[in-house]
Structure formats: structure tokens, C-alpha cells
Enzyme design. Structure first.
Site, PDB file in Angstrom:
ATOM      1  N   GLU A 185     101.076  61.670 -64.056  1.00 44.89           N
ATOM      2  CA  GLU A 185     100.664  63.073 -64.018  1.00 44.89           C
ATOM      3  C   GLU A 185     101.479  63.899 -63.018  1.00 44.89           C
ATOM      4  OE1 GLU A 185      98.613  60.471 -63.773  1.00 44.89           O
ATOM      5  OE2 GLU A 185      97.477  60.524 -65.637  1.00 44.89           O
TER       6      GLU A 185
ATOM      7  N   HIS B 151      87.667  66.936 -70.793  1.00 42.22           N
ATOM      8  CA  HIS B 151      86.775  65.938 -70.187  1.00 42.22           C
ATOM      9  C   HIS B 151      86.295  66.354 -68.802  1.00 42.22           C
ATOM     10  CE1 HIS B 151      88.559  63.839 -73.519  1.00 42.22           C
ATOM     11  NE2 HIS B 151      87.924  62.706 -73.271  1.00 42.22           N
TER      12      HIS B 151
ATOM     13  N   ARG C 213      84.516  67.446 -73.199  1.00 39.88           N
ATOM     14  CA  ARG C 213      84.804  66.438 -74.205  1.00 39.88           C
ATOM     15  C   ARG C 213      83.888  66.494 -75.430  1.00 39.88           C
ATOM     16  NH1 ARG C 213      83.164  61.675 -76.193  1.00 39.88           N
ATOM     17  NH2 ARG C 213      84.780  60.152 -76.730  1.00 39.88           N
TER      18      ARG C 213
ATOM     19  N   ARG D   6      87.536  70.768 -76.940  1.00 34.62           N
ATOM     20  CA  ARG D   6      88.940  70.342 -76.785  1.00 34.62           C
ATOM     21  C   ARG D   6      89.721  70.488 -78.094  1.00 34.62           C
ATOM     22  NH1 ARG D   6      88.648  63.944 -77.226  1.00 34.62           N
ATOM     23  NH2 ARG D   6      86.639  63.766 -78.254  1.00 34.62           N
TER      24      ARG D   6
ATOM     25  N   PHE E  46      92.407  64.051 -63.573  1.00 35.48           N
ATOM     26  CA  PHE E  46      93.821  63.709 -63.379  1.00 35.48           C
ATOM     27  C   PHE E  46      94.700  64.962 -63.365  1.00 35.48           C
ATOM     28  CE2 PHE E  46      92.179  60.057 -66.126  1.00 35.48           C
ATOM     29  CZ  PHE E  46      91.552  59.476 -65.036  1.00 35.48           C
TER      30      PHE E  46
ATOM     31  N   ASP F  13      81.966  57.181 -69.532  1.00 35.59           N
ATOM     32  CA  ASP F  13      83.036  56.663 -68.666  1.00 35.59           C
ATOM     33  C   ASP F  13      82.657  56.697 -67.183  1.00 35.59           C
ATOM     34  OD1 ASP F  13      84.886  55.810 -70.508  1.00 35.59           O
ATOM     35  OD2 ASP F  13      85.823  57.788 -70.705  1.00 35.59           O
TER      36      ASP F  13
ATOM     37  N   SER G 164      93.328  62.549 -77.250  1.00 37.62           N
ATOM     38  CA  SER G 164      92.137  63.094 -76.583  1.00 37.62           C
ATOM     39  C   SER G 164      92.187  64.602 -76.454  1.00 37.62           C
ATOM     40  CB  SER G 164      92.000  62.493 -75.179  1.00 37.62           C
ATOM     41  OG  SER G 164      91.727  61.123 -75.267  1.00 37.62           O
TER      42      SER G 164
END
Lengths: 322, 285
Positions: A61, A112, A170, A13, A86, A120, A40
């Protein structure tokens, strides 16, 4: 067999964020949008250098996708940034109608993805996004394997007219591709040449596939042809067919549900070209993920290096019986 | 362009709507008839645009986005009658190989249309993006317009967009709500009451204007002019336009069964008799 050197662990990322900053400096038409995940996605630098061209949308979003579509009407090149889940399932209808069906030049950039988001858990992991995005007419789907490839892919998609889904992960993973590589959308890269088995791999599993190939060569002299398919759609049928015509068997590897993933796309190539060679799919077996460390998850869901080795041995055993 | 012309145009647009929907045996006449004055006012008296050389970007032009895409008949009719494409093309509405899809799309490159709509709730976000690009391009006097159904306000994305536009002071944007109080399953009060819409938008930092006579062409022109005067003052602008679903046809007025139903031959005849053909003429079939 060609050897690849791990230049050190680096976040894919970060490759996106750093390339985006470079684009900000070199292309006045590039704008960036995020949904409260600036850090992020490594978009901080862009937002500081180009505040006029950075849009903090908030945790909204759907609105972000629509605003991106609107900005593209004014000939801007919007890059949206959020987590893969998302960026796709949450806003599928918005992407379908306002971006894909409307032919908008929006770059949907998603971090991610896959299991390796890790701790998570399933709500934030994304194992369906490749399938969803590849089913949208006109959508280009790219899944990069390391920092360097993510960097060059980010630059490349800015020059591509049309909607793009750019998927990356990620964690810090082995950075092994050349920073000076050329990135050609839709062109698969043959990383190692081999006559025994074709391994078609995408994302983080490219490095695991190279490791599997190295181990099998060193232990058993098996020569694997490892192909890095960074572009899942459009798929490079020719490179894959050329390889499988030589090896007669194939293993596909991806950090995704096997329903709708790269493996299915490869199966389409084999059937439409009437090639009945044995294929085995390394992918998540139709289940949600769970919390855990990235490497633990790859192991538990049978998509790590050892699993790839098992699948290779399986197709080789079938091939020898044919 | 005098008042007589605009009134005749409204009648012809209504005839187009009824004939298109009847011919296709499907479509949405109710909301289309209710929004006729809005579209005619916008395209004939308010917006600055270039129909003969349509470009997706619309540089130095005002832009319009239809968010409640099911009222495509009125949109297509007014686009055609404003010079975007041949009026006779209206006869292809909802038929195979037509550019005029059931809901608006950029399929086939319909001049005048910049985004697909039909799945509700997305047009405000797109309009905000377009308004932001106008600001970035320093097209300071150009305005982005959008139209939304009142029922459409049920969609959550609308409120994401309302929050954003107010907070970020998108003041080159005029949204209009077609407030006819009807949606598919009944009145908006029955399905999901909207409450005090004016207060709601004002509390999100919008400038809100209301027009009770949304089917009076002079009043609609005036409210749009008033809205234009409010641009550039730090707030997005909302017009709550009270209209009557099915306006112009007595048996369709205020009746939500005409939301998405086509009139049969007899009903068409009856409806058209209430809107006699003008010198502008019907399109040919």
C-alpha cells in the site's frame, strides 16, 4: 415527514466500482491502482476495459500511494482502492508527505470501513480513519451512505482538484437515495425537515437515522430533521447551524470511534458559533470492534437504529428541561 | 560548458551548502557535500529541463526526485545555480517565510521541486509513478531520475518499489544510491548492513551500474551517460555511486557527526578556506 423508499439492498462499494468504469470510458486521465483487492473494490471491469490505465501494485500500500502521487504529477487522476484500514493507518505518513503536503490530486478510495465489514474483526475494521484523514490539511473527506450516493460521489471527486478520501462500506445496505441526485462536495443534504431535533448522520447510519426518525414520528409524533453529511471535511456549517437554530438539539451518528469522528467536528461548529445546545454522539465508544454480522455489531456497539432513538429521546429530555 | 566551469560550480555549490547551513544554524552538510558532483552532473550535463518556465507536469522534460530530502542544501544550490530561482534566495534557507524549507517541499511553489521529501523511503514510489505517466503520455525519450541515501534503504517501502519497478520493467527510470556508508547512528555496516547491494537489485531484475569515484565530476557524468544508454531495454537502472560524506572539507570527510550538524563561525572559516571562492561568486546575505 418525507418518506424514503428502500430500493433494495445494494453494496456501496459496487457504486464505486461501477462509477470508476464509467469514468474510465469518459475521462482518459482517470487511472486506477489497487493493492491486490481488485475484486473487493469492484475494479475488475475497469481493469479489463483499460489495462493500460490500471495498475496492480500488489500487497504494497505504501508503494501504491507513492506511485499514485507520481502519476498525478503527469496530470493523471489516480484512484487508489483498498480497505479503509490499509488505505489510511497503514500508509498515513505516505499520504501525509507525498500526497497531502505535496498537494497531489490523488483520490484515496476506501472500502470495508467501519464495523460493518463484520466477520473479519478488528484487524480489518476501521474506526479511526475519518479522524486521521480529516486532520490532514487540504484533505477532503467523504463518507457515502448507499450505492447510488457512492456512484455519484465517485464521479464528483474526479472533477475536484486536490486529494480526496472517499470512504464506503462492505455490506449490501438499503439503497434509498436518488440515482439522479446531484453530488456537491461540502454540501450537506437535508433529507427530512423537522422542528424537534436535528440528526446529523453519515455513511451507513444515515438509513438507520431515517428509520429512527420514521419510528419516532409514527409512534410519538416527534419531527426529526435528518441531515446526510456525506462530506465531513469541508463541513457544511451553515446547513447544520440553520437546523440547530430551529431544533435546539442535535444527535450525531457515525460508524466510527467518537474520538476524531463527525460528532467532534459538529461540536466544533457549536462551540465556535457559541451555540450551547445539547449534543449527543452516536459512535463507537473508544474501543476496537470484533467479529460478527454487520447488524449484530451495530447493535452491540450501540450505533444501530434503536441506539439512535435512545439518543434522540435523551437530547429531547434535556432540551425540555432547559 | 567545459570541465573548469563544472569544477568551479562544484566549489561554489559546496560554499553555498556550508554558508546556508551555518547561517541557518541547522541543516545537513555531510551528505550534501558528498552529492555535489551528482547534482552538478545531472543538472548541467544530463537532464533535459526548462527552468525558466517550470511546470509541475514537466511535459517533454526529464524529472528528478530527491528521496533523501535532508540533503536539501545541495539540491537548492544546484537548482538556483541552474536557473530555477534567484541564487540570492539561498540566504533564506530554513528561515521563517522562506520557500526553502528544511526539507524540500512544494510549499510556496519552489520551481524545480515536485514532491515533498524528508520522511525517508517514499521517493522511489513517486518516481515510478512519474515514470509510468511518461509512458502513458508517450514521452518515450524522457527519463525520470531519483536519488536515495544508502541508509534510506532500511525503509521497507523502498523494497516494495524495487520489486515493482523490476517486475513491471520500468525502464525509463534511473535511481541512484548515494553510497557513503554512513547514517546517523554510525556506519551502515553497524546500523543495518546492506550486504551485496548489486546482487540484491539484480535479483529484482534491475540493471546495476557502479561508480567508485562518486566525487569525480567526469566519472559521474560518464556513469550517468552510461545509465541513459541502458534505458528502454526492459529494466530499471540503478547507479551505486560511492561518495564521501563531507567531501571537500577535510575535517568533515567520512565523519558521520557532520550528517546533521552546522559548522560554527570558526569551522565555517576553516572549511571555506579549503574551497576558495570562484568567479561564479558567493550569494549575497
Amino acid at each position: 415527514m418525507k418518506k424514503y423508499e428502500n430500493q433494495g439492498l445494494k453494496e456501496t462499494r459496487a457504486g464505486f466500482g461501477n462509477a470508476l468504469t464509467f469514468l474510465g470510458r469518459t475521462n482518459q486521465k482517470v487511472v486506477a491502482l489497487c493493492a491486490d483487492l481488485k475484486t473487493s473494490l469492484f475494479m475488475d471491469q475497469f481493469s479489463q476495459e483499460f489495462p493500460e490505465r490500471f495498475f496492480q501494485i500488489g500487497i504494497a500500500e505504501a508503494n501504491m500511494m507513492g506511485i499514485a502521487a507520481g502519476l498525478s504529477i503527469g496530470k493523471y487522476i489516480p484512484f487508489t482502492g483498498t480497505f479503509a484500514n490499509f488505505a489510511t493507518s497503514r500508509v498515513y505518513d505516505q499520504i501525509r508527505q507525498s500526497i497531502a503536503y505535496s498537494y497531489k490530486n490523488v483520490k484515496i478510495c476506501a472500502s470495508h470501513s467501519g464495523l460493518t465489514l463484520g466477520e473479519d474483526g478488528a484487524t480489518h475494521q476501521s474506526l479511526e480513519d475519518i479522524g486521521m484523514m480529516k486532520m490532514l490539511p487540504g484533505m477532503t473527506v467523504i463518507n457515502t451512505c448507499d450505492y447510488n450516493q457512492t456512484y455519484v460521489a465517485t464521479l464528483a471527486i474526479s472533477n475536484h482538484l486536490g486529494p480526496v478520501y472517499l470512504r464506503f462500506g462492505r455490506p449490501a445496505v438499503s439503497n434509498f437515495t436518488d440515482i439522479n441526485q446531484t453530488f456537491e462536495i461540502g454540501k450537506a443534504i437535508v433529507l427530512t425537515e423537522g422542528k424537534d431535533v436535528t440528526i446529523v448522520s453519515t455513511g451507513h447510519l444515515v438509513w438507520e437515522s431515517l428509520e429512527a426518525a420514521r419510528i419516532l414520528y409514527e409512534k410519538k409524533g416527534i419531527e426529526c430533521e435528518v441531515i446526510n453529511v456525506h462530506t465531513i471535511k469541508p463541513l457544511d456549517d451553515d446547513t447544520i447551524l440553520k437546523s440547530i437554530n430551529k431544533t435546539k438539539c442535535i444527535v450525531t451518528a457515525e460508524e466510527h470511534n467518537y474520538w476524531g469522528g463527525l460528532g467532534e467536528s459538529i461540536a466544533r461548529i457549536l462551540t465556535t458559533h457559541n451555540r450551547s445546545f445539547i449534543q449527543s454522539l452516536v459512535a463507537v465508544n473508544d474501543t476496537f470492534g470484533e467479529s460478527g454480522k454487520p447488524m449484530e455489531l451495530l447493535k452491540k456497539y450501540n450505533i444501530d437504529c434503536d441506539s439512535i432513538i435512545n439518543h434522540i429521546q435523551f437530547v429531547l429530555s434535556k432540551k425540555n428541561k432547559l | 560548458m567545459n570541465g573548469r566551469y563544472l569544477k568551479d560550480l562544484c566549489i561554489q555549490v559546496r560554499r553555498d551548502i556550508l554558508r546556508m547551513v551555518n547561517d541557518a544554524k541547522s541543516g545537513h552538510p555531510g551528505g550534501s557535500l558528498g552529492c555535489t558532483e551528482y547534482f552538478v552532473a545531472l543538472y548541467q550535463k544530463i537532464m533535459h529541463y526548462n527552468p525558466s518556465q517550470f511546470s509541475m507536469e514537466g511535459k517533454e522534460e526529464d524529472l528528478f526526485f530527491l528521496s533523501n530530502g535532508h540533503i536539501s542544501p545541495v539540491y537548492y544550490s544546484v537548482l538556483a545555480r541552474s536557473g530555477f530561482f534567484p541564487i540570492k534566495e539561498l540566504s533564506t534557507f530554513r528561515k521563517l517565510n522562506s520557500r526553502l524549507q528544511g526539507h524540500p517541499s512544494v510549499h510556496g511553489g519552489v520551481p524545480g521541486i515536485r514532491i515533498a521529501s524528508g520522511s525517508l523511503g517514499q521517493g522511489m514510489s513517486v518516481s515510478i509513478g512519474a515514470a509510468l505517466s511518461k509512458k502513458l503520455n508517450k514521452e518515450l525519450n524522457r527519463i525520470v531520475y531519483s536519488l536515495h541515501g544508502d541508509g534510506e534503504l532500511n525503509e521497507g517501502q523502498i523494497w516494495e518499489a524495487v520489486l515493482y519497478a523490476g517486475s513491471r520493467k520500468i525502464d525509463n527510470y534511473i535511481a541512484t544510491i548515494d553510497y557513503n556508508g554512513q547514517q546517523i547512528d554510525g556506519s551502515t555496516d553497524e546500523v543495518l548492513p546492506l550486504g551485496n547491494l548489486k546482487k540484491k537489485f539484480e535479483s529484482f531484475d534491475w540493471k546495476v551500474l557502479e561508480e567508485l569515484e562518486g566525487n569525480n565530476i567526469e566519472k559521474v557524468i560518464n556513469i550517468l551517460k552510461k545509465a541513459k544508454n541502458e534505458t528502454g531495454k526492459g529494466k530499471p537502472i540503478l547507479i551505486i555511486l560511492y561518495t564521501q560524506m563531507g567531501y571537500g572539507v577535510d575535517f568533515m570527510m567520512g565523519n558521520n557527526t557532520w550528517h546533521g550538524k552546522s559548522p560554527n563561525e570558526e569551522e565555517l572559516k576553516k572549511a571555506l578556506s579549503q574551497l576558495p571562492e570562484t568567479y561564479l561568486g558567493d550569494y549575497s546575505l
